[in-house]
Design a protein around this motif. Structure first.
Motif, PDB file in Angstrom:
ATOM      1  N   HIS A   1       0.839  -1.202   0.000  1.00  0.00           N
ATOM      2  CA  HIS A   1       0.000   0.000   0.000  1.00  0.00           C
ATOM      3  C   HIS A   1       0.869   1.245   0.000  1.00  0.00           C
ATOM      4  N   ASP A   2       0.300   2.309  -0.520  1.00  0.00           N
ATOM      5  CA  ASP A   2       0.931   3.618  -0.442  1.00  0.00           C
ATOM      6  C   ASP A   2       0.357   4.398   0.735  1.00  0.00           C
ATOM      7  N   TYR A   3       1.227   5.067   1.445  1.00  0.00           N
ATOM      8  CA  TYR A   3       0.815   5.888   2.585  1.00  0.00           C
ATOM      9  C   TYR A   3       1.403   7.270   2.403  1.00  0.00           C
ATOM     10  N   ALA A   4       0.733   8.255   2.974  1.00  0.00           N
ATOM     11  CA  ALA A   4       1.271   9.621   2.892  1.00  0.00           C
ATOM     12  C   ALA A   4       0.935  10.380   4.161  1.00  0.00           C
ATOM     13  N   THR A   5       1.924  11.115   4.661  1.00  0.00           N
ATOM     14  CA  THR A   5       1.689  11.981   5.824  1.00  0.00           C
ATOM     15  C   THR A   5       1.961  13.413   5.413  1.00  0.00           C
ATOM     16  N   GLN A   6       1.379  14.328   6.122  1.00  0.00           N
ATOM     17  CA  GLN A   6       1.299  15.710   5.670  1.00  0.00           C
ATOM     18  C   GLN A   6       2.513  16.546   6.020  1.00  0.00           C
ATOM     19  N   SER A   7       2.640  17.636   5.287  1.00  0.00           N
ATOM     20  CA  SER A   7       3.492  18.735   5.733  1.00  0.00           C
ATOM     21  C   SER A   7       2.775  19.400   6.890  1.00  0.00           C
ATOM     22  N   GLY A   8       3.508  19.690   7.939  1.00  0.00           N
ATOM     23  CA  GLY A   8       2.870  20.303   9.092  1.00  0.00           C
ATOM     24  C   GLY A   8       3.757  21.363   9.714  1.00  0.00           C
ATOM     25  N   ASP A   9       3.166  22.135  10.588  1.00  0.00           N
ATOM     26  CA  ASP A   9       3.895  23.152  11.325  1.00  0.00           C
ATOM     27  C   ASP A   9       3.894  22.767  12.802  1.00  0.00           C
ATOM     28  N   THR A  10       5.029  22.915  13.453  1.00  0.00           N
ATOM     29  CA  THR A  10       5.040  22.565  14.870  1.00  0.00           C
ATOM     30  C   THR A  10       4.144  23.507  15.667  1.00  0.00           C
ATOM     31  N   ALA A  11       3.937  24.708  15.147  1.00  0.00           N
ATOM     32  CA  ALA A  11       3.040  25.683  15.777  1.00  0.00           C
ATOM     33  C   ALA A  11       3.390  25.915  17.247  1.00  0.00           C
ATOM     34  N   ALA A  12       4.687  25.932  17.554  1.00  0.00           N
ATOM     35  CA  ALA A  12       5.087  26.368  18.887  1.00  0.00           C
ATOM     36  C   ALA A  12       4.549  27.771  19.096  1.00  0.00           C
ATOM     37  N   LEU A  13       3.955  28.040  20.246  1.00  0.00           N
ATOM     38  CA  LEU A  13       3.246  29.310  20.392  1.00  0.00           C
ATOM     39  C   LEU A  13       4.162  30.536  20.405  1.00  0.00           C
ATOM     40  N   GLU A  14       5.422  30.367  20.768  1.00  0.00           N
ATOM     41  CA  GLU A  14       6.326  31.511  20.662  1.00  0.00           C
ATOM     42  C   GLU A  14       6.915  31.556  19.254  1.00  0.00           C
ATOM     43  N   PRO A  15       6.491  32.503  18.426  1.00  0.00           N
ATOM     44  CA  PRO A  15       7.084  32.569  17.087  1.00  0.00           C
ATOM     45  C   PRO A  15       8.571  32.914  17.178  1.00  0.00           C
ATOM     46  N   ASP A  16       9.334  32.501  16.172  1.00  0.00           N
ATOM     47  CA  ASP A  16      10.779  32.763  16.147  1.00  0.00           C
ATOM     48  C   ASP A  16      11.065  34.257  16.260  1.00  0.00           C
ATOM     49  N   ASN A  17      12.140  34.585  16.938  1.00  0.00           N
ATOM     50  CA  ASN A  17      12.480  35.992  17.125  1.00  0.00           C
ATOM     51  C   ASN A  17      13.943  36.113  17.534  1.00  0.00           C
ATOM     52  N   ALA A  18      14.461  37.301  17.533  1.00  0.00           N
ATOM     53  CA  ALA A  18      15.822  37.564  18.002  1.00  0.00           C
ATOM     54  C   ALA A  18      15.930  39.049  18.304  1.00  0.00           C
ATOM     55  N   ASN A  19      16.790  39.382  19.223  1.00  0.00           N
ATOM     56  CA  ASN A  19      17.043  40.785  19.539  1.00  0.00           C
ATOM     57  C   ASN A  19      18.539  40.935  19.735  1.00  0.00           C
ATOM     58  N   GLY A  20      19.152  41.802  18.922  1.00  0.00           N
ATOM     59  CA  GLY A  20      20.602  41.882  18.988  1.00  0.00           C
ATOM     60  C   GLY A  20      21.119  43.299  18.898  1.00  0.00           C
ATOM     61  N   TRP A  21      22.296  43.481  19.449  1.00  0.00           N
ATOM     62  CA  TRP A  21      22.963  44.786  19.413  1.00  0.00           C
ATOM     63  C   TRP A  21      24.418  44.607  19.068  1.00  0.00           C
ATOM     64  N   TYR A  22      24.870  45.348  18.067  1.00  0.00           N
ATOM     65  CA  TYR A  22      26.277  45.328  17.696  1.00  0.00           C
ATOM     66  C   TYR A  22      26.923  46.617  18.178  1.00  0.00           C
ATOM     67  N   ASP A  23      27.890  46.453  19.056  1.00  0.00           N
ATOM     68  CA  ASP A  23      28.635  47.599  19.583  1.00  0.00           C
ATOM     69  C   ASP A  23      29.888  47.763  18.728  1.00  0.00           C
ATOM     70  N   ALA A  24      29.801  48.667  17.746  1.00  0.00           N
ATOM     71  CA  ALA A  24      30.901  48.798  16.785  1.00  0.00           C
ATOM     72  C   ALA A  24      32.181  49.302  17.444  1.00  0.00           C
ATOM     73  N   ALA A  25      32.015  50.130  18.471  1.00  0.00           N
ATOM     74  CA  ALA A  25      33.209  50.702  19.110  1.00  0.00           C
ATOM     75  C   ALA A  25      34.040  49.602  19.775  1.00  0.00           C
ATOM     76  N   LYS A  26      33.360  48.696  20.436  1.00  0.00           N
ATOM     77  CA  LYS A  26      34.082  47.632  21.130  1.00  0.00           C
ATOM     78  C   LYS A  26      34.172  46.360  20.286  1.00  0.00           C
ATOM     79  N   GLN A  27      33.509  46.373  19.154  1.00  0.00           N
ATOM     80  CA  GLN A  27      33.422  45.169  18.296  1.00  0.00           C
ATOM     81  C   GLN A  27      32.868  43.985  19.078  1.00  0.00           C
ATOM     82  N   GLU A  28      31.737  44.231  19.691  1.00  0.00           N
ATOM     83  CA  GLU A  28      31.068  43.180  20.454  1.00  0.00           C
ATOM     84  C   GLU A  28      29.622  43.050  19.977  1.00  0.00           C
ATOM     85  N   LEU A  29      29.171  41.832  19.856  1.00  0.00           N
ATOM     86  CA  LEU A  29      27.781  41.580  19.459  1.00  0.00           C
ATOM     87  C   LEU A  29      27.056  40.918  20.606  1.00  0.00           C
TER      88      LEU A  29
END
Lengths: 955, 183
Positions: free
Chosen positions: A279-307
């Motif tokens: 028999h042929d079987y098929a399962t779907q494309s799905g989304d994990t739907a974790a409630l926290e959507p992906d994100n990031a918050n960053g700061w580059y300090d050019a003077a000190k060359q620190e991220l």
């Protein structure tokens, strides 16, 4: 960074993509390339020292039971727990202004990308900065190898997949970004396209085949197997796998194909004594739907060359290493990287995902402002790592008279979308798990992960095994019914027992308990009474059809190259601090690890730091690919006493309760045996003038038992940990230990010298700290920043590289009975109840285990009945998908009041806890489909089963 | 910047904020997060479906309801009183928690949440429910369906809902005045 996965091998990639042995990276603690990396996870004491936050509370331990999870108060009161909660204002050392970014994405993947037109963003809505591939190129910014090409697609190329990123727009304030997003959303006019090229045609991400012909019995030597000879690997022609020509005396591939062809021929010409089903079987494309959507918050300090980067991630080690490496190779000056991983949730979608790198890029172009990049849910559907869609053709042969399975063949294709990510690993694990809980004398499973223009896929919960085992459990049920056998009795007849070989020819570790799970299910009232209840229910509810279905699976936990570090420190007042590389992703890992300290120290850890990636007190080096290196290579590298095949695993593959607990307990055991225990002996035997009451008594460590926080010995005074700690510190005994552990289906072990005595332990690196009363000579040996002495291992035994091919694994078995009713008028399936039977060793925190069962079942119900994503142009790559179209189960959908669970008693007091959070999601899926078959007599072979399909089947 | 703004005055957890100049078109969740540093109402979908973002709107007639802040414009709340998750526990003058609410304590004791992202919404929904039952108790036999109805729109991806529902049910049954005895 190559995905770490059971049995994954570089050899399994197409020749054009195989990485040579020169592809190495050496990670020294805190230093990646030329960039120093510092880590202070949100909620850690390091972070707290800066910001006076405390996200973890000391555990309350009530009579041997954890009262509540240690991150609970923060979460239930809305404290800032998630990276998504963080703004520049929460980081006192950042500039106190927050910029925001959005990503322009391409909704077509069949034509040349020719730039964008932002004229609709006029006036105030003009972005302050636009970043394109040209900017990245100029700065030498490119993804770490794992993620492939094109952080941002340059003009003139056809997108590799729907939703691919083309530009980042940065705004120095929120409101303008928000209003700009309104204008840009669902707007096809912004992106310009050129000539139609059709989608990119590429070789599959990987393909492999596993063939086994067993000996006369399941216990005898195999004729051919992956373990004995190796996997069969194809070449590629016109983007299709081409398997070697069969030849019995050829190389491994040719031999494997010889036996594969023999199996195929046998099935094609099987006598009537056999039932052969395809028999042929098929399962779907799905989304994990974790409630926290992906994100990031960053700061580059050019003077000190620190991220500085605040990110949610399941794999902080990978992000630290990848970010440092990416910046180290670029033209951007970077001296130091500060990474703040946060509590999060992902189900795989935040494991090796690209969002942290987009956040990093946005920060670099923030013109000195911190930049926050945060998906809304449309964007999350458009970009979040997806669950692979699987197509499978299963064939099984069974001897009618005995009901014994004879052979299993499967052709499996997983759609990996536009970036490789974990596709090869997921497909391979799916292939080697497809046999579920059964013994097959002959197996031939071929699996290919194709590249396509679908959104890229990652390590979604279930990791390929969910999909292939679902198909197997549907087929096994159908065979049983065709033979007139009880489906559970049929499963019992064929269950893999302890000592039998699996489909790769290896004997799985430990006692196999699927048989016990099956026996419990067979005796359960839901099963035994199903015929009578169906009759009664159908009669009492005209227009509804009652059914009961069952499925049982087993799943390896861990990825075959698990590493972690753990540190236990005992303060003079007896308070226990645990630091660990493991990350909290909502499962309660932090609580479990706190509780893991009870065995050796009598109570849970009081302070906990998770997701620690800076380990200045125990330098561990790693290089190469633990899944692919040769034995000779490993032996050579292991001569360096600092070297281990892997550093620290992501929180993934249900790995915390067994693997992380191991290092936690080994660190605690070292402190016990070399600190707490000698302190106890000193008190019991010495103390007052003339010696203590036990002066001449033989007291062995085995005699000591922790009871209610006191260490007790036969006839001896119970000693509180606080008193023992004080004594240990005063006497200069061991009061701290840092360990590193590595497991490739068995633990590395090594010998160290502690106080002139050889000590063997299942770890491969160790540092210890002595109490203040230690001699000057000992103190002189404590040379690390926190006064630890690093002990070079004298000998080490690393698990053989052959284990990569063995897929031996530690299994957890689980079965689910699903009771349901199908409404003939609407086609809806109502789940009346479900009962899950699980074996998982000794539980660390039973409430957390049952929570995982409940949550896993709900996720499984979602895949069985509710969730589905189109793969291509009408799918979420166009940015229009949200929860209005992707249906997640609610409380009403999961038999919330009626469901039950049963966890089998462990085999013994010492059986370790076993990973279970992935397995528990799986069997309910085929159980529901088998229940529908029982209800209406129609077998569905694709997921999800929708009301429309049921109505059609009912005619 | 010349975006059009509207003044917003709103009482949140007993404290009046404003008038704030809120750019037109912002949802209340944007104001909570970006202007008032109240990030505990979590963004889940932006469609009012998942309910992770709901706050409690306290009306002048002493009834309350959940309002999803991701789809409700900030201007709707002008002149209104709301409670967010940050205001549910009892805190002292320095903001330290001195006591969890009964709903919060129940969720904690029962291991009702895992990642915690949806938890503020569930806390608010259960709080509204218990307050409603205080005003109009129900029969004990109706508690489960009432709980399911009150929480049924909230999405949780981690827990499968069981421990949330059980905690609220048992809290209702154990709290005097919320059910009609013997019914």
């Amino acid at each position: 960074m190559i995905p770490k996965v059971a049995g994954f091998s570089d050899k399994m990639m197409p020749a054009s993509r195989r990485q040579g042995p020169s592809r190495r990276h050496v990670l020294r603690t805190g230093l990646a390339g030329a960039v120093a990396v510092y880590l202070a996870p949100l909620g850690s004491r390091a972070f707290a020292a800066l910001f006076e936050e405390q996200l973890l509370t000391a555990p309350t331990w009530n009579g041997g039971k954890l009262k509540s999870r240690i991150d609970g108060i923060a979460k239930v009161t809305g404290e800032k727990v998630f990276a998504r909660d963080i703004r520049a204002r929460d980081m006192p050392h950042w500039p106190q202004r927050q910029a925001h970014a959005l990503v322009l994405r391409l909704t077509r993947a069949d034509r040349i990308y020719a730039g964008f037109d932002l004229s609709l963003l006029d006036g105030d809505l003009k972005p302050d900065r636009v970043v394109t591939a040209t900017d990245l190129d100029r700065e030498g910014l490119a993804f770490p190898d794992f993620y492939g090409e094109d952080i941002l697609l340059p003009e003139g190329k056809t997108p590799a997949y729907l939703g691919q990123a083309a530009a980042i727009l940065i705004y120095q304030d929120f409101a303008r970004l928000r209003l700009a997003k309104y204008k840009l959303a669902f707007n096809d006019a912004v992106i310009r396209y050129g000539a139609v090229t059709g989608p990119l045609q590429r070789d599959p991400w990987g393909s492999s085949r596993f063939v086994r012909v067993g000996g006369k019995t399941p216990y005898q030597d195999d004729v051919f197997s992956t373990l004995k000879q190796g996997p069969v690997l194809p070449t590629f022609d016109r983007h299709q796998p081409v398997w070697p020509q069969p030849a019995r005396d050829g190389d491994v591939g040719a031999q494997g194909m010889y036996y594969a062809k023999a199996i195929e021929d046998e099935l094609a010409h099987a006598s009537a004594d056999w039932l052969v089903l395809t028999h042929d079987y098929a399962t779907q494309s799905g989304d994990t739907a974790a409630l926290e959507p992906d994100n990031a918050n960053g700061w580059y300090d050019a003077a000190k060359q620190e991220l500085h980067l605040v990110v949610p991630t399941q794999s902080p080690q990978e992000v630290a290493q990848g970010a440092a490496s990416m910046l180290g190779k670029s033209r951007i000056g970077l001296k130091r990287l500060f990474l703040h991983p946060c509590f999060t949730v992902g189900y795989g979608s935040k494991d090796h995902c690209s969002m942290p790198y987009y956040g990093l890029v946005a920060a670099l172009f923030g013109d000195g402002s911190p930049v926050r990049l945060a998906n809304d849910r449309f964007e999350q559907f458009q970009t979040g790592l997806k669950r692979h869609a699987f197509s499978m053709r299963h064939t099984m042969a069974v001897e009618r008279k005995t009901g014994l399975l004879q052979a299993f063949c499967a052709g499996i294709t997983a759609n990996g979308g536009g970036r490789a990510n974990s596709s090869v690993a997921v497909t391979m694990v799916g292939a080697t798990s497809a046999e579920s809980v059964y013994y097959f004398p002959k197996i031939d499973v071929a699996a290919t992960a194709i590249a396509s223009r679908a959104i890229d896929c990652g390590s979604a919960r279930g990791y390929g095994a969910l999909e292939t085992m679902t198909a197997t459990e549907l087929m096994v049920d159908e065979i049983a019914v065709a033979l007139g056998l009880d489906p559970i009795a049929f499963r019992l007849r064929n269950v893999l027992k302890t000592g039998m070989k699996n489909g790769q020819g290896a004997v799985p570790h430990g006692t196999q308990r699927a048989e016990t799970v099956l026996e419990k299910a067979r005796a359960h009232a839901l099963w035994t009474g199903r015929a009578a209840r169906k009759q009664a229910y159908d009669a009492a509810h005209p227009g509804k059809y009652y059914g009961v279905g069952f499925a049982c699976i087993q799943r390896r936990f861990g990825n075959g190259a698990e590493g972690s570090l753990a540190k236990i420190e005992l303060a003079p007042d007896g308070r226990i601090t645990l630091s660990h590389t493991g990350t909290e992703i909502g499962t309660g890992t932090s609580s479990g690890q706190a509780v893991a300290c009870v065995r050796w120290l009598g109570r849970p850890a009081d302070h906990l730091d998770m997701a620690v990636t800076e380990w200045p007190d125990l330098p561990v080096e790693t290089s190469g690919d633990p899944h692919a290196m040769s034995q000779a290579e490993q032996d050579h590298l292991a001569m360096n006493p600092r070297w281990s095949p892997t550093y620290a695993s992501a929180s993934s593959a249900s790995n915390s309760s067994y693997y992380f607990t191991h290092t936690t307990r080994e660190a605690a055991r070292i402190v016990f045996r070399h600190g707490v225990w000698p302190a106890a002996l000193a008190i019991w035997k010495g103390g007052t003038v003339g010696g203590g009451p036990a002066r001449s008594q033989v007291i062995r460590p085995d005699d000591a038992i922790w009871k209610d926080g006191y260490l007790t010995g036969p006839g001896l005074e119970p000693l509180a940990l606080s008193r023992l700690a004080r004594e240990a510190h005063a006497r200069g005994l061991v009061v701290g230990a840092v360990v590193h552990g590595f497991n490739r289906w068995q633990w590395a072990d090594a010998e160290f010298m502690i106080d002139g005595v050889p000590v063997h332990a299942p770890i491969d690196a160790l540092a210890i700290r002595y109490g203040a009363g230690a001699s000057a000579a000992k103190r002189a040996l404590a040379t690390t920043p926190n006064r630890y002495q690093v002990l070079d291992r004298r000998t080490v035994s690393l698990p053989p590289t052959q284990n990569n091919d063995a897929m031996v694994g530690y299994n957890t078995a689980v079965g689910t009975l699903a009771e349901l009713a199908v409404d003939a008028a609407t086609g809806k399936v109502a789940l009346l109840t479900h009962h899950t039977i699980l074996e998982c060793g000794n539980m660390l925190v039973p409430d957390l285990v049952s929570s995982q069962i409940q949550g896993g079942a709900a996720s499984g119900i979602g895949l069985a009945l509710h969730e589905e994503l189109p793969l291509y142009e009408d799918g979420p790559g166009d940015g229009t998908w949200n929860f209005n179209r992707y249906h997640l189960p609610r409380g009403d959908d999961v038999a919330v009041w009626a469901q039950t669970t049963e966890v089998l008693a462990p085999l013994s007091d010492t059986e370790p806890p076993k990973g279970m959070a992935e397995v528990v999601m799986i069997p309910i899926i085929p159980a529901i489909l088998n229940g529908v078959a029982h209800a209406i007599g129609h077998r569905f072979r694709t997921l999800p089963v929708t009301p429309d399909q049921i109505l059609e089947a009912l005619g | 910047m010349t975006l059009a703004t509207r003044p917003l005055t709103v009482t949140i957890n007993g404290r009046t904020h404003g008038p704030l100049d809120v750019p037109e078109g912002l949802m209340m969740i944007d104001v909570l997060h970006e202007m008032l540093d109240l990030t505990g109402s979590h963004f889940g979908c932006g469609q009012g479906i998942c309910h992770a973002c709901v706050v409690i709107w306290d009306r002048d007639d002493h009834t309350s309801e959940e309002v999803p802040t991701c789809i409700t414009g900030a201007d709707f709340f002008d002149g209104k009183r709301i409670r967010t998750i940050e205001g549910i526990a009892q805190r002292n003058d320095t903001g330290e928690i001195v006591a969890l609410s009964p709903v919060q304590q129940a969720f904690l004791d029962r291991f009702s949440f895992q990642c915690g992202y949806c938890t503020p919404g569930f806390v608010n929904a259960a709080t509204v429910l218990l307050e409603r039952l205080q005003r109009a108790p129900i029969a004990r036999k109706d508690v489960e369906t009432t709980v399911a109805s009150a929480l049924g729109d909230h999405i949780c991806r981690c827990t499968g809902y069981v421990r949330y529902y059980q905690a609220v049910r048992d809290l209702i049954l154990a709290t005097p005045g919320l059910t009609r005895d013997g019914a």
